[in-house]
Design an enzyme around this catalytic site. Structure first.
Site, PDB file in Angstrom:
ATOM      1  N   LEU A   1      -2.559  15.243  -1.734  1.00  0.00           N
ATOM      2  CA  LEU A   1      -3.490  14.578  -0.835  1.00  0.00           C
ATOM      3  C   LEU A   1      -2.626  13.689   0.042  1.00  0.00           C
ATOM      4  O   LEU A   1      -2.261  12.671  -0.362  1.00  0.00           O
ATOM      5  CB  LEU A   1      -4.703  13.742  -1.294  1.00  0.00           C
ATOM      6  CG  LEU A   1      -5.396  14.531  -2.454  1.00  0.00           C
ATOM      7  CD1 LEU A   1      -6.501  13.704  -2.693  1.00  0.00           C
ATOM      8  CD2 LEU A   1      -5.969  16.113  -1.974  1.00  0.00           C
TER       9      LEU A   1
ATOM     10  N   CYS B   1       0.628  14.281   3.355  1.00  0.00           N
ATOM     11  CA  CYS B   1       1.864  14.807   3.594  1.00  0.00           C
ATOM     12  C   CYS B   1       2.684  14.102   4.338  1.00  0.00           C
ATOM     13  O   CYS B   1       3.503  14.533   5.283  1.00  0.00           O
ATOM     14  CB  CYS B   1       1.974  16.044   3.757  1.00  0.00           C
ATOM     15  SG  CYS B   1       3.440  17.130   3.323  1.00  0.00           S
TER      16      CYS B   1
ATOM     17  N   VAL C   1       5.729   9.653   2.356  1.00  0.00           N
ATOM     18  CA  VAL C   1       5.733   9.654   0.798  1.00  0.00           C
ATOM     19  C   VAL C   1       5.307  11.135   0.332  1.00  0.00           C
ATOM     20  O   VAL C   1       6.139  11.708  -0.717  1.00  0.00           O
ATOM     21  CB  VAL C   1       5.061   8.601   0.361  1.00  0.00           C
ATOM     22  CG1 VAL C   1       4.914   8.794  -1.363  1.00  0.00           C
ATOM     23  CG2 VAL C   1       5.324   7.223   0.472  1.00  0.00           C
ATOM     24  N   GLY C   2       4.413  11.617   0.881  1.00  0.00           N
ATOM     25  CA  GLY C   2       3.907  12.965   0.354  1.00  0.00           C
ATOM     26  C   GLY C   2       5.011  14.196   0.681  1.00  0.00           C
ATOM     27  O   GLY C   2       5.048  14.762  -0.291  1.00  0.00           O
TER      28      GLY C   2
ATOM     29  N   VAL D   1       2.614  -0.634  -6.394  1.00  0.00           N
ATOM     30  CA  VAL D   1       2.994  -2.075  -6.588  1.00  0.00           C
ATOM     31  C   VAL D   1       4.525  -2.524  -5.757  1.00  0.00           C
ATOM     32  O   VAL D   1       4.516  -3.383  -5.050  1.00  0.00           O
ATOM     33  CB  VAL D   1       2.860  -2.835  -7.523  1.00  0.00           C
ATOM     34  CG1 VAL D   1       3.425  -4.009  -7.760  1.00  0.00           C
ATOM     35  CG2 VAL D   1       1.420  -2.607  -8.422  1.00  0.00           C
TER      36      VAL D   1
ATOM     37  N   ILE E   1      10.541   0.754  -8.335  1.00  0.00           N
ATOM     38  CA  ILE E   1      10.772  -0.332  -9.546  1.00  0.00           C
ATOM     39  C   ILE E   1       9.834  -0.087 -10.495  1.00  0.00           C
ATOM     40  O   ILE E   1       8.634   0.000 -10.180  1.00  0.00           O
ATOM     41  CB  ILE E   1      10.676  -1.694  -8.922  1.00  0.00           C
ATOM     42  CG1 ILE E   1      11.513  -2.020  -7.966  1.00  0.00           C
ATOM     43  CG2 ILE E   1      10.924  -2.610 -10.140  1.00  0.00           C
ATOM     44  CD1 ILE E   1      11.260  -3.272  -6.963  1.00  0.00           C
TER      45      ILE E   1
ATOM     46  N   GLY F   1      12.693   0.183  11.886  1.00  0.00           N
ATOM     47  CA  GLY F   1      11.475   0.947  10.922  1.00  0.00           C
ATOM     48  C   GLY F   1      11.209   0.397   9.857  1.00  0.00           C
ATOM     49  O   GLY F   1      10.389   0.876   9.067  1.00  0.00           O
TER      50      GLY F   1
ATOM     51  N   LYS G   1      -1.332  -5.937  -4.028  1.00  0.00           N
ATOM     52  CA  LYS G   1      -0.300  -5.953  -5.181  1.00  0.00           C
ATOM     53  C   LYS G   1      -0.481  -6.675  -6.350  1.00  0.00           C
ATOM     54  O   LYS G   1      -0.306  -6.610  -7.371  1.00  0.00           O
ATOM     55  CB  LYS G   1       1.000  -5.844  -4.768  1.00  0.00           C
ATOM     56  CG  LYS G   1       1.469  -4.372  -3.781  1.00  0.00           C
ATOM     57  CD  LYS G   1       2.516  -4.714  -3.275  1.00  0.00           C
ATOM     58  CE  LYS G   1       3.017  -3.518  -2.387  1.00  0.00           C
ATOM     59  NZ  LYS G   1       4.186  -3.481  -1.332  1.00  0.00           N
TER      60      LYS G   1
END
Length: 432
Positions: free
Chosen positions: A11, A13, A16-17, A133, A137, A188, A206
């Site tokens: 879900l 794109c 990250v997707g 979060v 890492i 960016g 977070k």
């Protein structure tokens, strides 16, 4: 190895997707060996289907995310669209139709994590969210698994790369806030609208997630004290350097000394240059954990970006797929302690206060009296007159440890003094 693939619905794109899809394709053989079965990208839900997406079969692309998660043959749903809705409804629908979920949605988890965990438990499915979060890492899994036998007392960290880049630039070059923000935007690191980062909404979400896991207590976003960093100035950094400190935007989650309550807060703070978090530069994240048995631990790495965040998502995907094959589920919500979340006024720390005062005898005595009347002990005082000869001076007071409520009362009283022309800045001092 099982030959029938585990089917994954993606879900979102975007940055990250698309990286999740790319890694699933380029590392398909390795992922299959690590999981014990192949994984297959069975569908990708997007808002703009006409956009060209390299490496993704257009036949997999759909705008109907609800139909995708309802298919019934989906093993794992990976949610990287963000926001509250439709993400919340899509996740609960996925559970109801037999899929486990991997999410990077910090805002939703901070607001409705308990309800999502309850839905996952009801249907016997996994909810994993390492990427929510600190990017790449590994943090959530160590807190809820590796340190499950320990007692965590404090979690303090830099969990937003954009703000750390800005503050680091101000520290290293002497730039003002706006100048540093402009550079972060050009590179960016900052969004066109940086509010979520610079006003600490991102870090507060977070902090809520971290506090809940660390202290086995439900902590919602509304429980987290939040203070942005837009008012931090070059003068604040100059004062910090005089104290052997720098300034970071910190998420701090801690257990009270008597163990009976917890606090969660996000705000700028001065920290000594000797503290490990002081050396975290650029857009990197780091989280410092203090526990009874393990002592002090620090987790460091890239906290944002497509590939780093996708790394955390894929780590969760592997774990959830392994659970799927074994017929088990991983750790769910642990909120048995149910500790109360104390207000910010109960927090005890040191403070750095910069005042603009009348440049005449007796002012320091008046100021000191106000601090004493509110039970706030002064550690050091530094005063110097203005070169412009306007009859004002700068007075910098650093306190011993005191409650936030006591300090607030002190500042309110100081503002009422005729000899105090203004409170230039108030900065907490942490990490000592």
């Amino acid at each position: 190895m099982r030959t029938r693939p585990l089917k994954v619905a993606l879900l979102g794109c975007g940055v990250v997707g698309s990286e999740v899809a790319r890694i699933m394709t380029t590392h398909a053989d390795d992922l299959a060996q690590r999981i014990g079965a192949p994984v297959e990208l069975a569908g990708v839900a997007v808002r703009r289907p006409s956009k060209v997406r390299d490496g993704i079969d257009p036949a997999l692309v759909t705008t109907d995310a609800t139909a995708l998660v309802k298919r019934g043959d989906i093993d794992v749903v990976v949610e990287v669209i963000g926001g509250i809705e439709p993400a919340r409804t899509l996740i609960t629908t996925a559970f109801a139709h037999g899929a486990s979920v991997v999410s990077a949605n910090k805002a939703l988890l901070a607001q409705d994590g308990a309800a999502l965990h309850a839905a996952a438990d009801e249907h016997g499915k996994d909810l994993y969210y390492e990427a929510a979060v600190a990017g790449a890492i590994p943090l959530i899994r160590p807190l809820r698994e590796s340190l499950a036998g320990d007692k965590i007392n404090r979690v303090m960290g830099i969990v937003n790369g954009t703000t750390n880049f800005i503050l680091d630039k101000m520290d290293s070059t002497g730039a003002g806030y706006q100048e540093a923000l402009d550079e972060a935007t050009a590179l960016g690191y900052a969004e066109a609208d940086p509010t979520a980062d610079v006003e600490a909404f991102d870090a507060a979400a977070k902090a809520a997630i971290l506090a809940g896991i660390a202290f086995h207590t439900r902590v919602r976003l509304d429980d987290v004290y939040r203070e942005g960093m837009t008012e931090v100035t070059a003068a604040d950094f100059a004062s910090a350097k005089n104290m052997g400190c720098t300034i970071k935007l910190l998420a701090i989650c801690e257990r009270a000394a008597d163990g009976g309550s917890v606090t969660a807060r996000v705000h700028p703070a001065m920290i000594p240059l000797t503290h490990p978090l002081a050396s975290v530069r650029g857009a990197y994240n780091a989280v410092f954990v203090e526990s009874d048995a393990a002592g002090q631990l620090m987790f460091y790495g890239p906290g944002a970006g497509g590939a780093p965040t996708a790394s955390a998502v894929l780590g969760d995907l592997v774990a959830v797929c392994r659970n799927r094959l074994s017929g088990a589920t991983g750790p769910g919500e642990s909120a048995y302690a149910a500790l109360p979340v104390s207000p910010m006024g109960d927090v005890v720390t040191r403070y750095h206060i910069s005042l603009d005062v009348a440049d005449k005898p007796g002012v320091l005595a008046q100021v000191a009296t106000v601090f004493a009347e509110h039970g706030v002990s002064i550690d050091t005082v530094r005063q110097h007159g203005r070169q412009d000869g306007d009859g004002e001076a700068s007075l910098v007071v650093v306190t011993h440890r005191a409650s936030d409520a006591s300090l607030s009362g002190t500042v309110e009283a100081l503002r009422k003094l005729d000899t105090v022309r203004g409170v230039a800045s108030i900065m907490r001092v942490e990490g000592e």
